[in-house]
Design an enzyme around this catalytic site. Structure first.
Site, PDB file in Angstrom:
ATOM      1  N   SER A 137       5.409   3.576  19.959  1.00 20.10           N
ATOM      2  CA  SER A 137       4.277   4.015  19.147  1.00 20.10           C
ATOM      3  C   SER A 137       2.990   3.258  19.417  1.00 20.10           C
ATOM      4  O   SER A 137       1.903   3.782  19.169  1.00 20.10           O
ATOM      5  CB  SER A 137       4.625   3.882  17.661  1.00 20.10           C
ATOM      6  OG  SER A 137       4.971   2.538  17.351  1.00 20.10           O
ATOM      7  N   GLU A 150      -3.383   6.155  -0.521  1.00 15.48           N
ATOM      8  CA  GLU A 150      -3.062   4.923  -1.236  1.00 15.48           C
ATOM      9  C   GLU A 150      -3.283   3.678  -0.384  1.00 15.48           C
ATOM     10  O   GLU A 150      -2.908   2.576  -0.788  1.00 15.48           O
ATOM     11  CB  GLU A 150      -1.615   4.972  -1.737  1.00 15.48           C
ATOM     12  CG  GLU A 150      -1.364   6.108  -2.718  1.00 15.48           C
ATOM     13  CD  GLU A 150       0.063   6.160  -3.196  1.00 15.48           C
ATOM     14  OE1 GLU A 150       0.863   5.282  -2.797  1.00 15.48           O
ATOM     15  OE2 GLU A 150       0.391   7.076  -3.979  1.00 15.48           O
ATOM     16  N   HIS A 207       0.803  -1.174  14.183  1.00 17.29           N
ATOM     17  CA  HIS A 207       0.053  -0.073  14.783  1.00 17.29           C
ATOM     18  C   HIS A 207      -1.452  -0.293  14.665  1.00 17.29           C
ATOM     19  O   HIS A 207      -1.909  -1.025  13.792  1.00 17.29           O
ATOM     20  CB  HIS A 207       0.478   1.245  14.145  1.00 17.29           C
ATOM     21  CG  HIS A 207       1.947   1.491  14.264  1.00 17.29           C
ATOM     22  ND1 HIS A 207       2.828   1.220  13.246  1.00 17.29           N
ATOM     23  CD2 HIS A 207       2.681   1.952  15.314  1.00 17.29           C
ATOM     24  CE1 HIS A 207       4.061   1.516  13.656  1.00 17.29           C
ATOM     25  NE2 HIS A 207       3.990   1.955  14.904  1.00 17.29           N
TER      26      HIS A 207
END
Length: 267
Positions: A35, A236, A243
């Site tokens: 990722s 939120e 990341h």
């Protein structure tokens, strides 16, 4: 110049242009990894709007193409054996060296590899996840899958480049960021040395770069630590020190480019 001469000139220029274009060699740089490398904007979640569902999360591979501009390629002539580069980001979140292979993602790269293409290999985040057995790969398994990617890349006459995993935003000690990846960075370097292929120590480069910027800066500007209400995808807020936001992704992409520039000729 008469009409006949103009026609001859146009034909000649056309032939020269065609000849020039025919000689252009396009190199594909394939990015395989997890990722931290992935391109979230390119139909990562099929049918979903990136800006509404994932932004600002950004993998460094997502912003790597601009670093392959013509002027920049002049600094990479010792590695890039072509006139232009297309970055093909195949990285995917949650993948380890093993799961990337098991899902057939490597096969799709291997089948399309051409001579002088480049495969940049960055895994480690998910290989080390002992608490997630569906991803976890121990050090010896990690080395074996890296060997597989390297040998099959070489079989195609392409160029493998191993990257140690980019560091997370922890642990910090006395203002210094420390290695969070245990023995995996060294394992990647050992395999690259075993095969005599190029390696970029992105772990060390990112540790040094993040430390130079300081914990507060990279926490707020590089990593996905977001206040509530700022982004539609994270109403939120978010606390994520793995990341990247766009600025962090671009900073890491710059480190990768610098690593390519600093490699020795050959490989």
């Amino acid at each position: 110049m008469n009409t006949k001469e103009r026609i001859i000139l146009v034909i000649t220029l056309g032939l020269l242009a065609t000849s020039f274009l025919a000689k252009q060699e396009i190199v594909t740089i394939y990015l395989i990894g997890d990722s931290t490398v992935a391109d979230y904007s390119d139909n990562y979640d099929e049918g979903k709007d990136y800006m509404k569902t994932r932004y600002p999360v950004t993998g460094w591979g997502q912003v790597f193409q601009p670093f392959m501009a013509v002027d920049s390629l002049k600094k990479l002539k010792h590695i890039v054996r072509g006139d232009s580069v297309v970055v093909d980001d195949r990285a995917r979140g949650g993948r380890s060296t093993r799961t990337f292979f098991q899902e057939g993602r490597w096969r799709s790269v291997y089948d399309n590899l051409n001579k002088n293409d480049i495969v940049m290999i960055q895994f480690g985040h998910n290989d080390a996840a002992e608490n997630k057995p569906e991803r976890y790969v121990n050090i010896e398994g990690y080395k074996e899958f890296l060997r597989l990617y390297i040998t099959q890349t070489l079989q195609k006459g392409a160029i493998p480049i191993v990257l140690t995993p980019v560091n997370r935003n922890y642990p910090w000690k006395d203002g210094q960021l420390e290695n969070v990846h245990g023995d995996y960075p060294q394992a990647a370097k050992d395999v690259a040395k075993e095969y005599g292929v190029q390696v970029i120590d992105l772990t060390r480069r990112s540790i040094d770069a993040f430390t130079a910027k300081g914990k507060e800066y990279v926490t707020n500007n590089y990593f996905m630590n977001l206040p509530a209400g700022k982004y539609e995808a994270y109403p939120e807020g978010e606390r994520d020190n793995t990341h990247f936001q766009p600025e962090g992704a671009k900073a890491v992409a710059q480190l990768v480019f610098d690593g390519l520039r600093d490699l020795k000729s050959g490989g």
